[in-house]
Design a protein around this motif. Structure first.
Motif, PDB file in Angstrom:
ATOM      1  N   SER A  15       0.831  -1.204   0.000  1.00  0.00           N
ATOM      2  CA  SER A  15       0.000   0.000   0.000  1.00  0.00           C
ATOM      3  C   SER A  15       0.867   1.255   0.000  1.00  0.00           C
ATOM      4  O   SER A  15       0.589   2.224  -0.706  1.00  0.00           O
ATOM      5  CB  SER A  15      -0.920   0.020   1.220  1.00  0.00           C
ATOM      6  OG  SER A  15      -1.765  -1.085   1.207  1.00  0.00           O
ATOM      7  N   PHE A  16       1.929   1.253   0.790  1.00  0.00           N
ATOM      8  CA  PHE A  16       2.833   2.400   0.848  1.00  0.00           C
ATOM      9  C   PHE A  16       3.533   2.605  -0.487  1.00  0.00           C
ATOM     10  O   PHE A  16       3.639   3.741  -0.972  1.00  0.00           O
ATOM     11  CB  PHE A  16       3.859   2.205   1.967  1.00  0.00           C
ATOM     12  CG  PHE A  16       4.832   3.339   2.088  1.00  0.00           C
ATOM     13  CD1 PHE A  16       4.432   4.547   2.634  1.00  0.00           C
ATOM     14  CD2 PHE A  16       6.139   3.200   1.659  1.00  0.00           C
ATOM     15  CE1 PHE A  16       5.319   5.598   2.743  1.00  0.00           C
ATOM     16  CE2 PHE A  16       7.035   4.237   1.762  1.00  0.00           C
ATOM     17  CZ  PHE A  16       6.627   5.443   2.309  1.00  0.00           C
ATOM     18  N   VAL A  17       3.995   1.539  -1.108  1.00  0.00           N
ATOM     19  CA  VAL A  17       4.652   1.641  -2.416  1.00  0.00           C
ATOM     20  C   VAL A  17       3.668   2.163  -3.460  1.00  0.00           C
ATOM     21  O   VAL A  17       4.012   3.006  -4.290  1.00  0.00           O
ATOM     22  CB  VAL A  17       5.248   0.276  -2.837  1.00  0.00           C
ATOM     23  CG1 VAL A  17       5.693   0.287  -4.286  1.00  0.00           C
ATOM     24  CG2 VAL A  17       6.411  -0.084  -1.935  1.00  0.00           C
ATOM     25  N   GLY A  18       2.438   1.708  -3.424  1.00  0.00           N
ATOM     26  CA  GLY A  18       1.418   2.193  -4.352  1.00  0.00           C
ATOM     27  C   GLY A  18       1.119   3.659  -4.150  1.00  0.00           C
ATOM     28  O   GLY A  18       0.956   4.415  -5.114  1.00  0.00           O
ATOM     29  N   LEU A  19       1.033   4.098  -2.908  1.00  0.00           N
ATOM     30  CA  LEU A  19       0.773   5.504  -2.610  1.00  0.00           C
ATOM     31  C   LEU A  19       1.914   6.386  -3.084  1.00  0.00           C
ATOM     32  O   LEU A  19       1.689   7.442  -3.694  1.00  0.00           O
ATOM     33  CB  LEU A  19       0.550   5.690  -1.106  1.00  0.00           C
ATOM     34  CG  LEU A  19       0.243   7.107  -0.643  1.00  0.00           C
ATOM     35  CD1 LEU A  19      -1.089   7.567  -1.218  1.00  0.00           C
ATOM     36  CD2 LEU A  19       0.226   7.163   0.871  1.00  0.00           C
ATOM     37  N   VAL A  20       3.140   5.984  -2.843  1.00  0.00           N
ATOM     38  CA  VAL A  20       4.297   6.755  -3.298  1.00  0.00           C
ATOM     39  C   VAL A  20       4.353   6.777  -4.815  1.00  0.00           C
ATOM     40  O   VAL A  20       4.608   7.820  -5.424  1.00  0.00           O
ATOM     41  CB  VAL A  20       5.599   6.177  -2.696  1.00  0.00           C
ATOM     42  CG1 VAL A  20       6.824   6.799  -3.337  1.00  0.00           C
ATOM     43  CG2 VAL A  20       5.626   6.400  -1.193  1.00  0.00           C
ATOM     44  N   GLY A  21       4.084   5.671  -5.458  1.00  0.00           N
ATOM     45  CA  GLY A  21       4.070   5.624  -6.919  1.00  0.00           C
ATOM     46  C   GLY A  21       3.008   6.525  -7.508  1.00  0.00           C
ATOM     47  O   GLY A  21       3.246   7.226  -8.493  1.00  0.00           O
ATOM     48  N   PHE A  22       1.841   6.542  -6.918  1.00  0.00           N
ATOM     49  CA  PHE A  22       0.776   7.408  -7.412  1.00  0.00           C
ATOM     50  C   PHE A  22       1.123   8.875  -7.200  1.00  0.00           C
ATOM     51  O   PHE A  22       0.820   9.721  -8.038  1.00  0.00           O
ATOM     52  CB  PHE A  22      -0.546   7.075  -6.714  1.00  0.00           C
ATOM     53  CG  PHE A  22      -1.683   7.930  -7.180  1.00  0.00           C
ATOM     54  CD1 PHE A  22      -2.238   7.740  -8.431  1.00  0.00           C
ATOM     55  CD2 PHE A  22      -2.185   8.939  -6.379  1.00  0.00           C
ATOM     56  CE1 PHE A  22      -3.287   8.529  -8.869  1.00  0.00           C
ATOM     57  CE2 PHE A  22      -3.230   9.732  -6.796  1.00  0.00           C
ATOM     58  CZ  PHE A  22      -3.779   9.526  -8.053  1.00  0.00           C
ATOM     59  N   ALA A  23       1.763   9.199  -6.084  1.00  0.00           N
ATOM     60  CA  ALA A  23       2.135  10.584  -5.798  1.00  0.00           C
ATOM     61  C   ALA A  23       3.146  11.091  -6.819  1.00  0.00           C
ATOM     62  O   ALA A  23       3.106  12.262  -7.216  1.00  0.00           O
ATOM     63  CB  ALA A  23       2.698  10.694  -4.385  1.00  0.00           C
TER      64      ALA A  23
END
Length: 44
Positions: A15-23
């Motif tokens: 989830s953290f990797v996905g959030l950073v990638g989306f940002a």
């Protein structure tokens, strides 16, 4: 219990990797447009 904890840590990490990638890669710029409206002032 250890398997459940490992799964929870894995889900949080993904989830953290996905959030950073989306940002960084997500297009979050708002669409801007000019808005005009005529105004009549009635000063007596």
């Amino acid at each position: 219990m250890v398997r459940l904890l490992k799964a929870l840590v894995f889900i949080i990490f993904i989830s953290f990797v996905g959030l950073v990638g989306f940002a960084y890669l997500g297009d979050m710029d708002p669409e801007q447009q000019t808005v005009t409206q005529s105004l009549t002032l009635d000063v007596d």
